[in-house]
Design a protein around this motif. Structure first.
Motif, PDB file in Angstrom:
ATOM      1  N   MET A  20       0.829  -1.209   0.000  1.00 19.16           N
ATOM      2  CA  MET A  20       0.000   0.000   0.000  1.00 19.16           C
ATOM      3  C   MET A  20       0.865   1.260   0.000  1.00 19.16           C
ATOM      4  O   MET A  20       0.482   2.305  -0.545  1.00 19.16           O
ATOM      5  N   HIS A  21       2.053   1.179   0.601  1.00 25.61           N
ATOM      6  CA  HIS A  21       2.903   2.349   0.768  1.00 25.61           C
ATOM      7  C   HIS A  21       4.049   2.395  -0.241  1.00 25.61           C
ATOM      8  O   HIS A  21       4.982   3.191  -0.085  1.00 25.61           O
ATOM      9  N   GLN A  22       4.004   1.550  -1.263  1.00 23.42           N
ATOM     10  CA  GLN A  22       5.038   1.575  -2.286  1.00 23.42           C
ATOM     11  C   GLN A  22       4.891   2.826  -3.146  1.00 23.42           C
ATOM     12  O   GLN A  22       3.794   3.180  -3.575  1.00 23.42           O
ATOM     13  N   THR A  23       5.999   3.521  -3.387  1.00 23.55           N
ATOM     14  CA  THR A  23       5.971   4.770  -4.152  1.00 23.55           C
ATOM     15  C   THR A  23       6.698   4.664  -5.483  1.00 23.55           C
ATOM     16  O   THR A  23       6.535   5.537  -6.340  1.00 23.55           O
ATOM     17  N   LYS A  24       7.531   3.652  -5.670  1.00 18.86           N
ATOM     18  CA  LYS A  24       8.335   3.487  -6.869  1.00 18.86           C
ATOM     19  C   LYS A  24       7.950   2.192  -7.594  1.00 18.86           C
ATOM     20  O   LYS A  24       7.446   1.249  -6.972  1.00 18.86           O
ATOM     21  N   PRO A  25       8.219   2.103  -8.893  1.00 18.97           N
ATOM     22  CA  PRO A  25       7.860   0.883  -9.637  1.00 18.97           C
ATOM     23  C   PRO A  25       8.638  -0.346  -9.180  1.00 18.97           C
ATOM     24  O   PRO A  25       8.128  -1.467  -9.258  1.00 18.97           O
ATOM     25  N   ASN A  26       9.885  -0.162  -8.718  1.00 17.25           N
ATOM     26  CA  ASN A  26      10.734  -1.285  -8.337  1.00 17.25           C
ATOM     27  C   ASN A  26      11.037  -1.234  -6.839  1.00 17.25           C
ATOM     28  O   ASN A  26      10.837  -0.212  -6.187  1.00 17.25           O
ATOM     29  N   ALA A  27      11.539  -2.364  -6.320  1.00 15.35           N
ATOM     30  CA  ALA A  27      11.714  -2.457  -4.868  1.00 15.35           C
ATOM     31  C   ALA A  27      12.970  -3.236  -4.498  1.00 15.35           C
ATOM     32  O   ALA A  27      13.468  -4.068  -5.262  1.00 15.35           O
ATOM     33  N   LEU A  28      13.468  -2.936  -3.308  1.00 22.79           N
ATOM     34  CA  LEU A  28      14.521  -3.701  -2.653  1.00 22.79           C
ATOM     35  C   LEU A  28      13.946  -4.239  -1.353  1.00 22.79           C
ATOM     36  O   LEU A  28      13.403  -3.471  -0.560  1.00 22.79           O
ATOM     37  N   LEU A  29      14.055  -5.554  -1.148  1.00 19.80           N
ATOM     38  CA  LEU A  29      13.592  -6.180   0.086  1.00 19.80           C
ATOM     39  C   LEU A  29      14.807  -6.651   0.863  1.00 19.80           C
ATOM     40  O   LEU A  29      15.645  -7.386   0.326  1.00 19.80           O
ATOM     41  N   VAL A  30      14.919  -6.245   2.121  1.00 17.49           N
ATOM     42  CA  VAL A  30      16.060  -6.608   2.961  1.00 17.49           C
ATOM     43  C   VAL A  30      15.548  -7.368   4.170  1.00 17.49           C
ATOM     44  O   VAL A  30      14.715  -6.851   4.926  1.00 17.49           O
ATOM     45  N   ALA A  31      16.047  -8.587   4.363  1.00 20.37           N
ATOM     46  CA  ALA A  31      15.588  -9.431   5.473  1.00 20.37           C
ATOM     47  C   ALA A  31      16.771  -9.920   6.283  1.00 20.37           C
ATOM     48  O   ALA A  31      17.868 -10.134   5.756  1.00 20.37           O
ATOM     49  N   GLY A  32      16.533 -10.116   7.570  1.00 19.89           N
ATOM     50  CA  GLY A  32      17.527 -10.704   8.451  1.00 19.89           C
ATOM     51  C   GLY A  32      16.861 -11.672   9.400  1.00 19.89           C
ATOM     52  O   GLY A  32      15.819 -11.359   9.985  1.00 19.89           O
ATOM     53  N   GLY A  33      17.405 -12.869   9.548  1.00 20.69           N
ATOM     54  CA  GLY A  33      16.847 -13.859  10.473  1.00 20.69           C
ATOM     55  C   GLY A  33      15.406 -14.193  10.136  1.00 20.69           C
ATOM     56  O   GLY A  33      15.033 -14.376   8.974  1.00 20.69           O
ATOM     57  N   VAL A  34      14.559 -14.272  11.186  1.00 18.79           N
ATOM     58  CA  VAL A  34      13.151 -14.618  10.962  1.00 18.79           C
ATOM     59  C   VAL A  34      12.381 -13.478  10.308  1.00 18.79           C
ATOM     60  O   VAL A  34      11.213 -13.645   9.960  1.00 18.79           O
ATOM     61  N   GLY A  35      13.038 -12.324  10.107  1.00 20.04           N
ATOM     62  CA  GLY A  35      12.410 -11.251   9.354  1.00 20.04           C
ATOM     63  C   GLY A  35      12.166 -11.622   7.907  1.00 20.04           C
ATOM     64  O   GLY A  35      11.520 -10.878   7.167  1.00 20.04           O
ATOM     65  N   ILE A  36      12.663 -12.779   7.493  1.00 19.05           N
ATOM     66  CA  ILE A  36      12.439 -13.217   6.123  1.00 19.05           C
ATOM     67  C   ILE A  36      10.971 -13.550   5.868  1.00 19.05           C
ATOM     68  O   ILE A  36      10.510 -13.539   4.722  1.00 19.05           O
ATOM     69  N   THR A  37      10.195 -13.839   6.918  1.00 20.89           N
ATOM     70  CA  THR A  37       8.818 -14.302   6.686  1.00 20.89           C
ATOM     71  C   THR A  37       7.942 -13.247   6.019  1.00 20.89           C
ATOM     72  O   THR A  37       7.319 -13.542   4.990  1.00 20.89           O
ATOM     73  N   PRO A  38       7.846 -11.990   6.520  1.00 24.14           N
ATOM     74  CA  PRO A  38       7.050 -11.017   5.782  1.00 24.14           C
ATOM     75  C   PRO A  38       7.682 -10.621   4.456  1.00 24.14           C
ATOM     76  O   PRO A  38       6.975 -10.271   3.503  1.00 24.14           O
ATOM     77  N   ILE A  39       9.026 -10.680   4.382  1.00 25.34           N
ATOM     78  CA  ILE A  39       9.709 -10.354   3.126  1.00 25.34           C
ATOM     79  C   ILE A  39       9.377 -11.381   2.060  1.00 25.34           C
ATOM     80  O   ILE A  39       9.137 -11.052   0.889  1.00 25.34           O
ATOM     81  N   ARG A  40       9.343 -12.657   2.449  1.00 25.99           N
ATOM     82  CA  ARG A  40       8.986 -13.709   1.504  1.00 25.99           C
ATOM     83  C   ARG A  40       7.561 -13.497   0.982  1.00 25.99           C
ATOM     84  O   ARG A  40       7.264 -13.667  -0.202  1.00 25.99           O
ATOM     85  N   ALA A  41       6.645 -13.112   1.886  1.00 22.49           N
ATOM     86  CA  ALA A  41       5.261 -12.847   1.471  1.00 22.49           C
ATOM     87  C   ALA A  41       5.198 -11.641   0.535  1.00 22.49           C
ATOM     88  O   ALA A  41       4.481 -11.663  -0.475  1.00 22.49           O
TER      89      ALA A  41
END
Length: 452
Positions: free
Chosen positions: A324-345
């Protein structure tokens, strides 16, 4: 790939917040300021006495009551606010409003006590009012509770308390608010001075309390009655990681988004009282919801033993960590440890070209790696494992320093960046992005703290 970055001290451009956040923030500010102005008007309309200390005490008490009502709105977990601001932002506001209440109530008591004090002093005046005037004793009890909660919420005390202890003490705030409200009804001169003032305060408290009842009680009960959540499967992902699939009715009507989280309560005899916050580890598809948990504590470790068919009480979805808050056409997703779960989604749902940086100490710790590789290949995304200890120095500097991020993602300034991981990692990435000049409205990092 070789990329040269000229290090500079320029701050990140401020950028504009997304329209959703702007609207939500503006709504809260307008609500608070308009009510503060009206409370001031009612105070003056009720008549200002000649005792300046008493006047200050009365006004501080009114502002404190308004802050209490506003506090209830912040903790109500209303979907419209939560999806636009996020639980971490609301929790930050909750903290500052809490300390505002703390100091307003101190001012209320001190100014009135000294303003009315006779020759026996302010303490004797407090005792006299508590024994002679209706509602004063209730106010003193409420004041004492707020003081205790305020002290234990200070950083020096908060670090020394277990979360469960702090949470239990914090819940007494609701009792304090109730006692303060009854005190206002009993002795508040502004409250009783006119029909307008009485109607205003009743309407304000009804709105605030009603928001809590709706957001914390009615909506969760209605959603769980409607969707009938149950455990469909429990799948080990690693020796200490497990995924739980939740099925239910009409899940396509739940309104959940990739990146959000729920408070999950598995209704077994030994777990029904525990609510664990876990992000969705797969984008909602209308058929099932999936959470992936690592055995970090007793509650999360025991999830692997939950049986198929177990009823689940889920509160949510919560969080603004969404597209909902994306402002640009492309994205960078950065995950660490169990933070990968929302990043994977998010990887499953987000549009445009995506680069994923997955920070792990050892490649063997990379949970859901095969899924990520499959998704990246299907979406044409770039997946990079960033491995090593926190002290590792690459040819471009620290693993998540500005030079190395720029080397891995040369066009990072043209992307939205979603970050989820331990606080230390998240702070390091946010700082690096600032040094790289990435506008702050393109940086999305939600820490899943819960306001009580």
């Amino acid at each position: 790939m070789t990329t040269t970055l000229q290090q500079s001290a320029r701050p990140a451009p401020a950028g504009r917040a997304t329209p959703h956040k702007v609207l939500a923030k503006a709504g809260l500010y307008v609500f608070l300021l308009a009510n503060a102005a009206f409370v001031t008007y009612l105070f003056n309309a009720a008549g200002v006495g000649s005792n300046k200390l008493v006047n200050l005490g009365r006004l501080a008490g009114l502002y404190g009551a308004l802050a209490m009502a506003f506090q209830l709105l912040l903790v109500a977990r209303l979907p419209w606010l939560d999806r636009r601001l996020g639980m971490d932002k609301l929790t930050s506001w909750h903290r500052w409003v809490g300390f505002t209440i703390f100091w307003m109530l101190i001012g209320h008591l001190v100014f009135i006590a000294f303003g009315n004090a006779g020759s026996d002093g302010p303490i004797a005046e407090i005792v006299r009012q508590a024994t002679e005037l209706e509602g004063i004793l209730r106010a003193l009890v409420a004041w004492a509770i707020i003081m205790v909660v305020g002290v234990v919420s200070a950083r020096f005390a908060r670090r020394k308390l277990a979360y469960e202890t702090w949470h239990f003490i914090h819940l007494y705030t609701y009792i304090a608010i109730f006692l303060a409200f009854t005190h206002q009804v009993a002795v508040g001169s502004t409250f009783r001075k006119s029909a307008l003032a009485t109607g205003y305060w009743w309407a304000l408290w009804a709105f605030a309390i009603g928001s809590v009842v709706i957001g914390r009680v009615v909506l969760p009960l209605w959603r769980n009655w409607r969707h009938q959540f149950r455990v469909a499967a429990v799948v080990p992902e690693a020796h200490n990681v497990v995924s739980v699939y939740i099925e239910g009715k009409d899940l396509d009507q739940l309104g959940a988004k990739a990146g959000q989280f729920f408070l999950w309560r598995f209704l077994t005899k030994d777990r029904w009282w525990q609510a664990n916050p876990f992000s969705l580890s797969a984008a909602p598809n209308g058929k099932y919801l999936r959470l992936t948990a690592k055995a970090l504590g007793e509650g999360s470790a025991d999830i692997r033993n939950v049986k198929v068919g177990t009823r689940v009480f889920a509160e949510g979805p919560y969080g603004a960590f969404t597209t909902m808050h994306q402002t640009k056409p492309n994205a960078l997703l950065v995950a660490g440890g169990v933070g990968i779960t929302p990043i994977r989604a998010l990887l499953e749902e987000i549009k445009g070209h995506v680069v994923v940086l997955y920070r792990v100490t050892d490649p063997r710790e990379a949970v859901l790696l095969r899924e990520l590789e499959g998704l990246a290949q299907a979406k044409g995304a770039v997946l990079r494992l960033v491995t090593g200890s926190s002290k590792t120095i690459t040819a471009n500097g620290p693993l998540l320093g500005p030079n190395n991020i720029a080397a891995l993602v040369p066009d990072v300034e043209e992307r939205d960046v979603f970050i989820c991981g331990p606080n230390g990692m998240t702070n390091a990435v946010v700082q690096s992005l600032s040094e790289l000049g990435v506008p702050s409205n393109q940086v999305h990092a939600e820490r899943f703290a819960l306001a009580n």
